[in-house]
Design a protein around this motif. Structure first.
Motif, PDB file in Angstrom:
ATOM      1  N   LEU A 110      -7.036  -0.116  10.882  1.00  0.00           N
ATOM      2  CA  LEU A 110      -7.268  -1.554  10.943  1.00  0.00           C
ATOM      3  C   LEU A 110      -8.610  -1.874  10.305  1.00  0.00           C
ATOM      4  CD1 LEU A 110      -6.079  -2.159  14.590  1.00  0.00           C
ATOM      5  CD2 LEU A 110      -4.884  -2.826  12.498  1.00  0.00           C
TER       6      LEU A 110
ATOM      7  N   ALA B 134      -3.392   3.860  13.110  1.00  0.00           N
ATOM      8  CA  ALA B 134      -4.181   2.727  12.601  1.00  0.00           C
ATOM      9  C   ALA B 134      -5.316   2.340  13.536  1.00  0.00           C
ATOM     10  CB  ALA B 134      -3.272   1.516  12.370  1.00  0.00           C
TER      11      ALA B 134
ATOM     12  N   ARG C 277       2.603  -2.249  10.677  1.00  0.00           N
ATOM     13  CA  ARG C 277       3.073  -3.493  10.058  1.00  0.00           C
ATOM     14  C   ARG C 277       3.714  -4.429  11.065  1.00  0.00           C
ATOM     15  NH1 ARG C 277       2.806  -4.286   4.878  1.00  0.00           N
ATOM     16  NH2 ARG C 277       2.012  -2.613   3.571  1.00  0.00           N
TER      17      ARG C 277
ATOM     18  N   VAL D  90       0.624  -5.819  13.899  1.00  0.00           N
ATOM     19  CA  VAL D  90      -0.366  -6.843  13.561  1.00  0.00           C
ATOM     20  C   VAL D  90       0.291  -8.219  13.551  1.00  0.00           C
ATOM     21  CG1 VAL D  90      -1.886  -7.726  11.742  1.00  0.00           C
ATOM     22  CG2 VAL D  90      -1.800  -5.270  12.214  1.00  0.00           C
TER      23      VAL D  90
ATOM     24  N   ASP E  72      -7.729 -10.755  11.548  1.00  0.00           N
ATOM     25  CA  ASP E  72      -6.377 -10.379  11.119  1.00  0.00           C
ATOM     26  C   ASP E  72      -6.136 -10.712   9.646  1.00  0.00           C
ATOM     27  OD1 ASP E  72      -5.830  -9.600  13.778  1.00  0.00           O
ATOM     28  OD2 ASP E  72      -5.168 -11.615  14.309  1.00  0.00           O
TER      29      ASP E  72
ATOM     30  N   GLU F 127      -6.296  -7.801   7.321  1.00  0.00           N
ATOM     31  CA  GLU F 127      -5.074  -6.989   7.204  1.00  0.00           C
ATOM     32  C   GLU F 127      -4.110  -7.584   6.176  1.00  0.00           C
ATOM     33  OE1 GLU F 127      -5.548  -4.321   8.692  1.00  0.00           O
ATOM     34  OE2 GLU F 127      -7.091  -4.998  10.085  1.00  0.00           O
TER      35      GLU F 127
ATOM     36  N   HIS G  86      -3.011  -5.463   3.091  1.00  0.00           N
ATOM     37  CA  HIS G  86      -1.666  -4.879   3.163  1.00  0.00           C
ATOM     38  C   HIS G  86      -0.531  -5.853   2.863  1.00  0.00           C
ATOM     39  CE1 HIS G  86      -3.291  -1.215   4.858  1.00  0.00           C
ATOM     40  NE2 HIS G  86      -3.977  -1.925   5.726  1.00  0.00           N
TER      41      HIS G  86
END
Lengths: 204, 204
Positions: A113, A159, B157, B160, B167, B170, B174
């Motif tokens: 993360l 993660a 995946r 989150v 956030d 992320e 990603h």
């Protein structure tokens, strides 16, 4: 597979200072390291620790206080595959690590993360590491530039690295090893409200 | 498989107020919903949206403003399997959802960070949901009490959900869909320092 586990043991986990004093933080960090070593072995890995200060665990330890990128860089470049697994992956299970070890690519990464790279498998001698900043972006680029195939393992257990008080929630909810037990013994528990769940510590 | 996607569209994503005004937050939330619907369909799911206010997307929408636990509860209890996938899983890919849909157990859960339950597959009529607090702990217990087999999918995946400014990191690192594009168009980018990477917004 040879698995390098870097461990920063000098002043570990300073961001957990609201919960634990320096001795406790060290104990907590060593408990995480031991859980990670157990999980690595259960996934058929052969762990060695590279630490910035001596630490007593059931695995070979090399003391090397250079920055992480340099220490790990020296472990790469040989003919055999090498894995690098961070010592604070308190949720890592043998199953999650086996997925990492068995994924087929020149370089396999488990993103952390916040843009980190929590674990790697390197099977190509032209790949190198760079752990500064959003390292997963750098590792994608370095692999591409070196002509290496690159895969990422999608794992929550790999993660989450435990740095902040909010990360303790994950250990209480998902942890299975001695780290969870250590937290419970220290009086850390979940506190639910109407919103998000928090970790709190009861002083005894 | 029938896939219920609950969507809170009235005042979505208030914790992103440091980044976006109310109209932008609504637009961002709908972009996430659309990405999730695309990923569900690409994983062979048949999505329907249950929203607390009308929303225009390429899927059937039922408007129901009761609490999440009640709304989802009404979808369970039938003979056919039902999946429940939250609308703010901006990193969800067809591959991650297919792992969820194909895992074999009466109840399959994808835990969210902070003790939540971001996605579920329910194949047993005696299971019920409870989304308050650390819902993953409740769902484990409810499954056990009902005699249901229970499995968890280990996926970053699906873990989150996008609620907080951190956030957004992320999504930038990603994300693959229109949500990432929306953020980039809005001027949100990564800023690295010596420590952890952050998301920042350039006002233009």
């Amino acid at each position: 597979m040879r698995v390098v586990v870097p461990f920063g043991g000098r002043t570990p986990k300073t961001r957990l200072a609201p919960f634990f004093d320096a001795d406790e933080r060290r104990e907590f960090a060593v408990a995480m390291l031991r859980d990670v070593l157990d999980a690595v072995r259960a996934a058929d890995g052969d762990p060695t620790v590279v630490a910035d200060a001596p630490v007593s665990v059931d695995a070979p330890v090399t003391v090397d206080d250079r920055p992480l990128t340099e220490v790990v860089g020296d472990e790469l470049g040989g003919d055999d595959p090498v894995a690098v697994v961070m010592a604070d992956l308190a949720l890592a299970t043998p199953t999650a690590l086996a997925r990492l070890f068995e994924t087929d690519a020149d370089v396999v990464a488990a993103p952390g993360l916040g843009g980190g790279t929590n674990a790697l498998v390197v099977r190509h001698s032209d790949f190198s590491v760079d752990y500064h900043g959003a390292s997963i972006l750098d590792h994608r680029r370095i692999a591409r530039d070196a002509g290496c195939s690159f895969a990422e393992v999608d794992s929550m257990r790999l993660a989450v690295d435990v740095d902040e008080p909010t990360d303790l929630v994950e250990v209480l909810v998902h942890g299975e090893g001695r780290v969870r037990e250590w937290l419970v013994d220290a009086g850390v528990r979940l506190e639910g409200g109407s919103g998000r769940v928090e970790a709190v510590r009861e002083r005894r």
